[in-house]
Scaffold this active site. Structure first.
Site, PDB file in Angstrom:
ATOM      1  N   GLU A 148      -6.405  -0.980  -1.488  1.00 53.31           N
ATOM      2  CA  GLU A 148      -5.925  -2.365  -1.276  1.00 53.31           C
ATOM      3  C   GLU A 148      -6.951  -3.252  -0.582  1.00 53.31           C
ATOM      4  O   GLU A 148      -6.930  -4.448  -0.860  1.00 53.31           O
ATOM      5  CB  GLU A 148      -4.610  -2.331  -0.495  1.00 53.31           C
ATOM      6  N   ASP A 197      -6.833   5.660  -4.960  1.00 50.79           N
ATOM      7  CA  ASP A 197      -5.735   5.340  -4.041  1.00 50.79           C
ATOM      8  C   ASP A 197      -6.310   4.567  -2.856  1.00 50.79           C
ATOM      9  O   ASP A 197      -7.525   4.460  -2.686  1.00 50.79           O
ATOM     10  CB  ASP A 197      -5.115   6.675  -3.593  1.00 50.79           C
ATOM     11  N   ASP A 217       4.098   3.906  -3.350  1.00 48.70           N
ATOM     12  CA  ASP A 217       4.944   4.822  -2.582  1.00 48.70           C
ATOM     13  C   ASP A 217       6.405   4.392  -2.545  1.00 48.70           C
ATOM     14  O   ASP A 217       6.888   3.814  -1.572  1.00 48.70           O
ATOM     15  CB  ASP A 217       4.403   4.957  -1.157  1.00 48.70           C
TER      16      ASP A 217
HETATM   17  O1  MIG Z   1      -1.316   7.428   2.881  1.00 51.40           O
HETATM   18  O2  MIG Z   1      -3.078  10.749  -1.021  1.00 51.40           O
HETATM   19  O3  MIG Z   1       0.333   6.238  -2.883  1.00 51.40           O
HETATM   20  O4  MIG Z   1       0.483   8.659  -4.185  1.00 51.40           O
HETATM   21  O5  MIG Z   1      -0.010  10.982  -2.677  1.00 51.40           O
HETATM   22  C1  MIG Z   1      -0.866   8.118   1.766  1.00 51.40           C
HETATM   23  C2  MIG Z   1      -1.827  10.834  -0.432  1.00 51.40           C
HETATM   24  C3  MIG Z   1      -1.997   8.253   0.779  1.00 51.40           C
HETATM   25  C4  MIG Z   1      -0.697   7.287  -0.990  1.00 51.40           C
HETATM   26  C5  MIG Z   1      -0.443   7.333  -2.463  1.00 51.40           C
HETATM   27  C6  MIG Z   1       0.230   8.620  -2.807  1.00 51.40           C
HETATM   28  C7  MIG Z   1      -0.657   9.772  -2.383  1.00 51.40           C
HETATM   29  C8  MIG Z   1      -0.932   9.688  -0.898  1.00 51.40           C
HETATM   30  N1  MIG Z   1      -1.548   8.398  -0.584  1.00 51.40           N
END
Ligand code: MIG
Length: 829
Positions: A417, A414, A490
């Protein structure tokens, strides 16, 4: 906030930023070496053209007279260019380069490219063609390409964009961004797929712009007759891909940028996630929640709170005192545990990963030297430079303990980006190794997530061996499908987002990424029971099938919405498990032929121009057509069924396509159609992959006038024996007439399943059974103790025949019932 679109609006009449467009001049010389050509101009520009196969031509332009090393993260190293037969003619004003599929004309003046098919249809035609602008600020060339819009042209592709399927009239960009709660018009999103498909005159072609800088695509937005694309640096370097079918363009693109390996079968099962399940009792209660209610589930996810202060590769021992034991206990009940790993490494002198990363110089640095700092969940962090091969090896090895000791079976990447809280992403001056060609964040940003997923995959694969890995990533660049599945980020628990989930997954699928899904039910906010069920109904047809939600927005387990909804959720998750052999086969087709698993309507019949204007309907694999319901409180919907004969899955009503139909679909149904002539393989319902030994496979056979063939791929469902040929491909040919039906089976490959029989369920027969002959022997159909019809809540019992899995030929003779009026053959709702 500065508006990035305005600021970088080079193609629009942007007087502030506009410098001077530079053009290539005239070709005065060329060199040919087999399938490679260099064209030299009276300026410094050089055009390199390589014919990679009869359908793919690469164009590469050197503005300043030299080409940097030829390097691509996107291109599959296993993609091997061919040496196709070529014809090359130098005319006074242009060159003509032909393969047996296309003709490419290169104008000497201005280096304009035009590509035609063999029938002489213009497929793609440069307007200004190649031009560029020198960017004084960065020293890069802003490289540009513009092409005429062809009459009636539609545009598809570009990865995860959430807007309408046809991109015509839009300007979009690739600059991966953490876009919490995005909307239909948000752009950019998480992924960067600089690939689009053009479709006009029923002919499809693709353009893959292999450039990792921020890229823009303008599809007749700025000027209604021009489509253009450009990047903030690097080269104009693109691939033209000829179809002529949409499917073939996607397939060729998938060959060029790569295909994944087969996932473990369990990864196609249902998965449950939340931000976050903790402590251990809560996590385990979720597991028991599934088993107690007999709702199938294969994987449970741990989000960031399992870690100690969000330090990657650690456990919060207060919440999870003995992860190894917990994961083992869950595994004994069929659950695979998947954990999240983010790129940010907490700045903490006592944290061994931080120490190692600093000591080995593995973190990204600012241009003047210091390690880059940015805040994410752990607080201030440094970030590994995954574009350095040594860093990838280091990262891969960090997974050893989590996997081999603790028993983790999959990893979820995660925030790659990359996302940081301060400015959204890294500052532009941050340095990257870029596999030995040092560069700034401008060039590395768009592949950061991909290289993280690649390093993660390397580790998960290594330590899960001989089991197959599962990696999921949020950010991606073209080619990331080689390493990882992906989800759409998200989203929000809204009907609009359910609509987007459908479009985004289809679009990702035709953009090389088939192993896709959305957060079922929506990540942000809480769905109603109705919305959750409608979303789940779609989600079970997405290759990656996972419910996920943000914890502070309420519960989102399949049983969180009351008994009525629980039963519906169970029913659809069970259907997912029944469909596993079919979905697995579609996956195999994807890795073998590059065929997208999800296929937008125009991909099903591109001769039918009506289908170009629709986007909710899609195919999964060869034989299913799905159209989600994305509105509350409806009993069904209108949709467009492509040409041919189809059966409504729920009642076997026959539908002749090429028109709009109304599908009855109260909350216990999703509009779902089966192609006539299909053989749909079904597993029995199971609570998780491997729970039961499959002793019989059900084949649902759908009557057709004429012949249709279907494929079933099988292997052990995990491990690598399939790469040694221990797998099988079964081809079923169904041929029907008014009075009979035959089914033949041809088996290739050596995988031997455990089951010995097929239960064949016959759908849509226009006659009653008279005789059934299996491999020359007459049999009497008898009631089958393991009847598949039982699981389907059908009113009318369908004829079934039990045969050996090794049958070669079944011949069924029928008699038309005397009482039969044409209407009685259709099962009325
Ligand atoms: O700033 O890890 O898209 O699936 O649950 C949020 C917490 C960070 C974004 C991800 C989401 C995940 C969440 N993450």
């Amino acid at each position: 906030m500065r508006d990035p679109i305005q600021e970088t609006n080079y193609m629009l009449n942007d007087l502030v930023n506009r410098k001077e467009n530079l053009f290539p001049g005239k070709i005065i010389d060329y060199q040919q070496e087999e399938n490679k050509f260099h064209f030299y101009t009276n300026t410094d520009v050089i055009l390199f053209v390589q014919v990679l196969n009869p359908k793919i031509i690469r164009f590469r332009y050197a503005a300043d007279g030299n080409f940097p090393p030829d390097f691509s993260y996107a291109r599959d190293p296993d993609f091997t260019p061919e040496l196709p037969l070529l014809e090359f003619i130098a005319h006074p004003d242009f060159f003509q380069l032909s393969t047996d599929q296309v003709v490419c004309l290169i104008q000497k003046e201005g280096m304009h490219i035009r590509i035609l098919d063999k029938a002489g249809n213009t497929i793609m035609d440069d307007e200004k063609g190649y031009h560029w602008e020198y960017d004084l600020h960065t020293g890069n060339n802003i490289v540009k390409m513009s092409k005429w819009v062809q009459s009636g042209e539609h545009y598809y592709g570009l990865g995860d964009k959430s807007c309408n399927m046809n991109l015509r009239g839009r300007r979009l960009q690739n600059w991966s961004s953490d876009t919490y709660g995005y909307s239909r018009n948000s752009d950019p999103l998480y992924k960067n797929v600089p690939f689009y498909i053009g479709l006009h005159q029923k002919i499809a072609y693709g353009i893959f712009f292999d450039n990792t800088f921020r890229t823009y695509f303008d599809f007749a937005h700025e000027r209604s007759n021009v489509t253009s694309f450009w990047a903030h640096g690097e080269e104009m370097n693109y691939y033209f891909i000829y179809g002529p079918s949409l499917i073939e363009v996607s397939e060729q693109y998938a060959f060029l940028t790569g295909r994944p390996e087969m996932p473990p079968l369990w990864a196609l099962g249902y998965q449950q996630c939340k931000w976050s399940y903790y402590p251990e009792q809560t996590f385990k209660a979720i597991a028991s929640g599934f088993r107690e209610r007999q709702i199938p589930c294969d994987a449970l996810y741990l989000d960031i709170d399992y870690m100690d202060g969000f330090r990657c590769f650690t456990w919060n021992k207060e919440y999870f005192p003995d992860p190894q034991r917990m994961i083992r206990e869950l595994a004994a009940d069929g659950f695979k545990t998947v954990i999240i790993i983010d790129p940010g490494i907490k700045i903490d002198k006592n944290y061994w990963i931080y120490q190692e990363g600093c000591a080995q110089d593995y973190f990204c640095r600012r241009s003047d030297g210091p390690f880059m700092k940015g805040s994410v969940w752990p607080g201030l962090c440094h970030f590994p430079d995954y574009t350095h091969p040594e860093v990838r090896d280091w990262w891969a090895n960090l997974f050893k303990e989590l996997i081999t000791v603790d028993g983790v079976r999959g990893v979820w990447n995660d925030m790659n980006e990359p996302a940081v809280f301060e400015q959204g992403t890294f500052p532009d001056d941050v340095r990257f190794n870029y596999d030995g060609q040092p560069c700034s964040h401008r060039k590395a940003h768009n592949i950061y997530g991909m290289q993280m997923a690649r390093a993660t995959y390397q580790g998960v694969k290594k330590f899960c061996y001989p089991n197959r890995p599962l990696v999921i990533t949020r950010s991606a660049f073209s080619g990331t499908q080689r390493f990882s599945a992906t989800w759409t980020g998200d989203n929000v628990a809204s009907w609009d987002h359910l609509w987007m989930a459908n479009i985004q997954c289809q679009r990702l699928s035709i953009s090389g990424m088939s192993f896709v899904g959305s957060d079922i039910g929506g990540f942000i906010e809480t769905p109603t029971g109705e919305l959750y069920i409608r979303w789940l109904q779609l989600g079970i047809f997405h290759p990656f099938c996972r419910t996920h939600s943000s914890g502070d927005h309420g519960d989102q387990e399949p049983w969180s919405f009351g008994e009525e909804y629980t039963q519906l959720a169970k029913k659809f998750i069970e259907l997912r498990y029944q469909l596993l052999p079919y979905i697995y086969t579609a996956f195999w087709q994807h890795i073998t032929y590059g065929t997208p698993m999800l296929r937008p309507l125009p991909f099903l019949n591109q001769d039918d121009t009506e289908s170009y204007h629709r986007m909710a309907e899609f195919g999964l694999g060869d034989n299913l057509l799905i159209c989600p319901i994305t509105q509350p409180e409806v009993d069904g919907r209108w949709l467009y069924v492509p040409s041919g004969t189809w059966y409504y899955y729920w009642d076997d009503a026959e539908v002749v396509g090429g028109k709009e139909v109304w599908a009855n679909a109260k909350l216990d149904r999703i509009p779902l159609y089966v192609r006539a002539g299909a053989v749909l393989p079904f597993y029995p319902v199971m609570q998780y992959v491997g729970e039961i030994e499959i002793t019989q496979l059900t084949l649902h056979v759908y009557f057709v006038q004429g012949s249709v063939s279907s494929v079933l791929y099988e292997d052990a469902g995990d491990g690598y024996d399939y790469e040694k040929g221990i797998c099988s491909e079964k081809i079923f040919l169904v041929t029907g007439s008014n009075t009979g039906l035959s089914i033949s089976q041809e088996v290739k490959g050596s995988y031997a399943p455990i089951y010995t029989t097929y239960n064949i369920v016959l759908h849509g027969l226009p006659f009653v059974l008279k005789t059934v002959e299996v491999d020359g022997v007459l049999i009497t159909p008898e009631p089958n103790p393991e009847s598949a019809a039982e699981t389907e809540q059908r009113e009318n019992k369908l004829p079934e025949i039990l045969v050996s899995k090794d049958f070669e030929q079944i011949n069924i003779q029928g008699i038309i019932p005397e009482s039969a009026e044409p209407d009685a053959l259709i099962n009325p709702e």
